[in-house]
Design an enzyme around this catalytic site. Sequence first.
Site, mmCIF file in Angstrom:
data_model
loop_
_atom_site.group_PDB
_atom_site.id
_atom_site.type_symbol
_atom_site.label_atom_id
_atom_site.label_comp_id
_atom_site.label_asym_id
_atom_site.label_seq_id
_atom_site.Cartn_x
_atom_site.Cartn_y
_atom_site.Cartn_z
ATOM 1 N N ILE A 31 0.876 -1.154 -0.154
ATOM 2 C CA ILE A 31 -0.103 -0.220 0.000
ATOM 3 C C ILE A 31 0.939 1.077 0.020
ATOM 4 C CG2 ILE A 31 -1.890 1.308 0.992
ATOM 5 C CD1 ILE A 31 -2.555 -1.288 2.518
ATOM 6 N N THR A 57 3.510 1.814 3.032
ATOM 7 C CA THR A 57 4.875 2.603 2.543
ATOM 8 C C THR A 57 4.210 4.257 2.660
ATOM 9 O OG1 THR A 57 4.063 2.969 0.178
ATOM 10 C CG2 THR A 57 5.484 0.956 1.011
ATOM 11 N N ASP A 79 8.975 6.662 -2.145
ATOM 12 C CA ASP A 79 8.653 8.091 -2.765
ATOM 13 C C ASP A 79 8.078 7.552 -4.352
ATOM 14 O OD1 ASP A 79 8.285 10.170 -4.227
ATOM 15 O OD2 ASP A 79 10.396 10.923 -4.101
ATOM 16 N N ASN A 106 -2.686 4.189 -3.329
ATOM 17 C CA ASN A 106 -3.400 5.292 -2.728
ATOM 18 C C ASN A 106 -2.854 6.592 -2.457
ATOM 19 O OD1 ASN A 106 -5.459 5.950 -0.448
ATOM 20 N ND2 ASN A 106 -3.444 6.018 0.701
ATOM 21 N N TYR A 171 -6.780 18.545 -9.445
ATOM 22 C CA TYR A 171 -6.815 16.896 -8.885
ATOM 23 C C TYR A 171 -7.875 16.289 -9.520
ATOM 24 C CZ TYR A 171 -8.297 13.961 -4.897
ATOM 25 O OH TYR A 171 -8.882 12.818 -4.328
ATOM 26 N N LYS A 175 -7.471 12.503 -11.261
ATOM 27 C CA LYS A 175 -8.172 11.130 -10.878
ATOM 28 C C LYS A 175 -8.820 10.724 -11.993
ATOM 29 C CE LYS A 175 -6.717 10.863 -6.677
ATOM 30 N NZ LYS A 175 -6.045 9.850 -6.098
#
Length: 297
Positions: A31, A57, A79, A106, A171, A175
């Site tokens: 994740i 992570t 990263d 995520n 944004y 997405k």
Amino acid sequence: MATRETTSTSPDLSSPLMSPSHTPSGPVVFITGCTDGGIGHALAREFASRGCEVIATSRSLQSMKGLEGEARVSVKALDVRSLESIRETVESVIKDFGRIDVLVNNAGVHLVAPLIEAPMDSFHMVFDTNVYGPMRLIQAVVPHMIERREGKIINVGSITALAPGPWAGVYSASKSALHALSDTLRLELRSFGISVTTVAPGAIKSNLGNSSIERYNKIADWKYYKGFDSALRARTDISQGPKSIAADVFAKKTVASVLKRNPPPWFSYGPFSTIFGILYYLPLFIRDHFYRRVMKC
């Protein structure tokens, strides 16, 4: 030998915890974006509670202090904007656990700014994190899934991508792009036994609002939109209002869905999910009227 960050009162992150021959007793879940207070953090805990071996992570180990002491959770610095960081981390996980069964993309950043005044470096940062980051991980992990002819990819998008409105266009566009990539990947990877699910959260309580307002304050020197400052600021945490649901509630619903033998191609949960679904199908003139009233544009 690869090292694995462990969780204890005084963790020694430099010492190996698990030999390469270790065989996980449950699905191995990788994740991204597991910073304390976020959706990824809640997902990591929920996957672990269901018997999964979780690799959580984030860019900083310090940002995941809340996962210390969690059984079946390992933390690693990653990263998603660095191909080298991704290669090193994926190789380390494969060496330690032998496989990755579920990849959860995520990690993401929010940005509020009128499009014509949004700094181009902010455009690059958002797309590099929200779109290119997931694709870097997918290209690094999928070859291992193809060899085993099984695996699951979970891309966390946003319900706002269904009906983009004012003030968060960068944004929403990122997405929307991730949703489109997921749709294509679902078809292209099906023959290899790999499923792809798009998760579109509604209004979920997280640290999104705080990070969004911090980012906004750094760039909010508008030439044409000074009169819209209050509307813009309200947009930074619109998903963090009193109707928002707790991240752990969202995580329970999400994990239960994606761990099914045949996970759905689309999963959405949380306040505003229904209204954005309706807006998606409405004529644009009705949607525009709605946004002009609600978003003060």
